[in-house]
Design a protein around this motif. Sequence first.
Motif, PDB file in Angstrom:
ATOM      1  N   ILE A  67       0.880  -1.166   0.000  1.00  0.00           N
ATOM      2  CA  ILE A  67       0.000   0.000   0.000  1.00  0.00           C
ATOM      3  C   ILE A  67       0.915   1.213   0.000  1.00  0.00           C
ATOM      4  O   ILE A  67       1.740   1.382   0.907  1.00  0.00           O
ATOM      5  CB  ILE A  67      -0.903   0.044   1.243  1.00  0.00           C
ATOM      6  N   GLU A  83      -7.014   2.628   3.722  1.00  0.00           N
ATOM      7  CA  GLU A  83      -6.145   1.522   4.144  1.00  0.00           C
ATOM      8  C   GLU A  83      -6.874   0.559   5.076  1.00  0.00           C
ATOM      9  O   GLU A  83      -6.714  -0.667   4.961  1.00  0.00           O
ATOM     10  CB  GLU A  83      -4.888   2.057   4.833  1.00  0.00           C
ATOM     11  N   SER A 127       2.529  -1.257   4.358  1.00  0.00           N
ATOM     12  CA  SER A 127       2.135   0.110   4.031  1.00  0.00           C
ATOM     13  C   SER A 127       3.335   1.033   4.129  1.00  0.00           C
ATOM     14  O   SER A 127       4.161   0.897   5.038  1.00  0.00           O
ATOM     15  CB  SER A 127       1.039   0.576   4.992  1.00  0.00           C
ATOM     16  N   SER A 141      -2.953   4.765  -2.965  1.00  0.00           N
ATOM     17  CA  SER A 141      -4.173   5.323  -2.364  1.00  0.00           C
ATOM     18  C   SER A 141      -4.555   6.696  -2.885  1.00  0.00           C
ATOM     19  O   SER A 141      -5.571   7.249  -2.478  1.00  0.00           O
ATOM     20  CB  SER A 141      -3.992   5.402  -0.847  1.00  0.00           C
TER      21      SER A 141
END
Length: 348
Positions: A195, A212, A230, A260
């Motif tokens: 991520i 997330e 992440s 994102s």
Amino acid sequence: MEKKNYTIKEIAKLAKVSRGTVDRILHQRGNVSDKARQKVEDILKRIDYSPNIIARSLKANKKNRVVVLLPSNEKDSYWDQSVNGILEATKKANQFNVSIDIKKFDVDHPDSFNKLVNEIFIDPPEGILLAPLFYDQSLDFLVKCISANIPYILFNTHIEDSQSLCFIGQDLFASGRVSADLLNLIKIPNKRILIIHFDEDPDTSNHLKEKEIGFRRYFEEKRISVVIESMRLSSHLADHAEEQLQEIFGHDDIGGIYVSTSKAHIIADFLQKKSLQKIPLVGYDLIAENINYLKSGEINFLINQNPKLQAYLGTSYLSDFLVFGKKIERTKLLPLDIITVENLDFYL
């Protein structure tokens, strides 16, 4: 018998509350206790109150100013579309003596947001439209708006219990889940999923945090065993973004990437330039750079957040509220449009 038209003063006297309380209830703004609200609503039912639409329309003779606070589009072209939506809605608003004042802050510097806030309260507007990227600073700002009795609408990012007239955007938690579902269809088995948050800190940016959480929750609830990592990266070459990427992708253990924000093209560009094996990639937004890499196959899916429509509706709703006292739904969630190379033309 002709129906009597009650004034706010008369309604307040009947309900034994202040005129300001009646005004806030009728115009759906500010804080009102449940007890006071019930008193006023009981009186409104008793007198069969209905607003005089013609009288409200005459408010068009009054000049209203709306300030729009959003991130600068100089560093992120995502916000170009928001500006276009605001400018389109401004054409209609101007006909009713509503002026729209766009103020942009630097997404990398919360102080630039605070500076604009201080400027705004020197000459307070009649309404505020805000994209609240900085969570804590936005909360402080909204408290000031409530104290000054300035109505406001939020778009792009939701803040719970913000007392806004309306939030316009997407369900960010669901957005994360949808992204996880898409990536799960194409990810390389037995490898890590990344991520990647560009520039903004997910700890202070609620919209990234919600995405997330939704993304991770999908794999947890489906009981899919996968390692998710992440990270926050910089989109600026001056900050050695390429060196960061070289370190990350120098290992053959990545099976999928979820970006994102609208910056998926940075990853796609790096993978293409370095002739690295294609890694499944899901990102956001129909900006030119992302579209190019969607067409070339470096990006597999884009989720369209429709920033133009978000900003257009926010500007229009607030103008209608100020001029006509028009009732606004508290939440306007836009669809999560999944874009592939096959359906891209329909969205362009």
